[in-house]
Design a protein around this motif. Structure first.
Motif, short mmCIF file in Angstrom:
data_model
loop_
_atom_site.label_atom_id
_atom_site.label_comp_id
_atom_site.label_asym_id
_atom_site.label_seq_id
_atom_site.Cartn_x
_atom_site.Cartn_y
_atom_site.Cartn_z
N SER A 36 43.27 64.10 37.67
CA SER A 36 42.05 64.67 37.08
C SER A 36 42.30 66.15 36.79
CB SER A 36 40.88 64.51 38.05
OG SER A 36 40.61 63.13 38.28
N ALA A 37 41.36 66.75 36.08
CA ALA A 37 41.53 68.16 35.70
C ALA A 37 41.67 69.07 36.92
CB ALA A 37 40.33 68.60 34.84
N GLY A 40 43.94 75.47 35.47
CA GLY A 40 45.28 75.99 35.21
C GLY A 40 46.38 75.06 35.71
N ASN A 41 46.05 73.81 35.92
CA ASN A 41 46.96 72.81 36.52
C ASN A 41 47.64 73.33 37.78
OD1 ASN A 41 48.17 70.28 36.70
ND2 ASN A 41 49.99 70.93 35.59
N LEU A 42 46.96 74.16 38.52
CA LEU A 42 47.57 74.75 39.71
C LEU A 42 47.68 73.76 40.86
CD1 LEU A 42 45.98 78.31 39.70
CD2 LEU A 42 48.36 77.72 39.25
N TRP A 98 37.51 77.36 41.64
CA TRP A 98 36.55 76.96 40.63
C TRP A 98 35.76 75.76 41.15
CZ3 TRP A 98 36.03 80.36 36.66
CH2 TRP A 98 37.07 81.27 36.48
N CYS A 99 35.67 74.72 40.34
CA CYS A 99 34.94 73.53 40.80
C CYS A 99 35.90 72.36 40.93
CB CYS A 99 33.79 73.21 39.86
SG CYS A 99 34.31 72.98 38.15
#
Lengths: 175, 175
Positions: A36-37, A40-42, A98-99
């Motif tokens: 899933s998202a 920043g693909n961190l 973030w979320c």
């Protein structure tokens, strides 16, 4: 189709505690979060999995279960979750999550419901207690605990009344 | 089944701009968020919908599109989103939105993908600019902008390389 799944994905807080959830199942659910998202693909979220009674018992005391059900301290022995997924944020990867944990938790719970399971996102946590109980390094922020199990309760959606009261409640049949 | 949907739900940033998304479609997507988990069922998230070129043009300049694609300023005219859903937090309902906007955004995007649409959650926003452009009251926190459209690009998932580099990139074919 997705709507059906989301409608079925209520916050379940009572379970068939003896229903076994395998670690393989939990890993599959975390995999849904992984793809899933992620800001920043961190991939800054990390997970603790629990699906055995001993570890589950370590986690349970630090969860607050249902803020609007004042007389209900949480599920009694026999109705407790069979498993937990604890969502952590690795502060060595990011300081701002973030979320991401919301995205991950939604994927995990929808995946659980698809398999006939269900659960509840719990953010009301005695974090310091849980940290000590599981020896969680200070590097990890504790975002959410997802309780999982085979639901043992019926949850229905009601239209908002004229009083605008959004509190969930239980009737005489405990629905 | 859910896994397929999640795999298809990549972050799409280029679209068939002339593809029309109706306000009814956007309302249906917000409805998926409405029936998803909300902390304390406070339903503190509110939404701004946009699906006409004029309003879309007001929103676009305040979005930062792809932090790792340094030479790409965002989708050019003709490849921009057909619609946006802006997720706000109503501070008169709650001061702490937990990860509700992540839960909502995931439901919205999975719903979009199920309908052959796609999009991207954008948190990198010139919030004060957007607030002025849309005249958003100070009462509302701007959480996320979800860009939506009919995807005009191919996005593939790669295994993490040995260098551990998590940055997305484009090849010569713009994939």
């Amino acid at each position: 189709m997705l709507k059906k799944l989301i409608l079925k994905n209520r916050s379940y807080r009572r379970f068939y505690q003896t229903h076994i959830i395998k670690v393989k199942t939990l890993k599959g659910l975390v995999d849904l979060a992984r793809i899933s998202a992620s800001a920043g693909n961190l991939q800054s979220l990390k997970y603790i999995l629990s699906c055995n009674p001993k570890k589950n018992n370590l986690i349970f005391p630090y969860l607050k279960w249902a803020i609007y059900l004042k007389d209900w301290p949480g599920p009694k022995e026999g109705q407790r979750p069979s498993a937990y997924i604890i969502i952590l944020g690795d502060t060595q990867i990011s300081k701002n999550f973030w979320c991401d944990h919301g995205i991950a938790a939604q994927s995990i719970l929808l995946g659980a419901v698809e398999q006939g399971l269900g659960g509840c996102m719990i953010a009301s946590i005695d974090r310091e207690g849980l940290r000590k109980a599981l020896n969680i390094d200070a590097r990890y922020e504790i975002h959410l605990v997802i309780a999982l199990g085979k639901p043992r309760e019926k949850v229905v959606i009601e239209k908002l009344g004229k009083d605008g009261d959004i509190k969930y409640w239980r009737d005489k049949k405990n629905i």
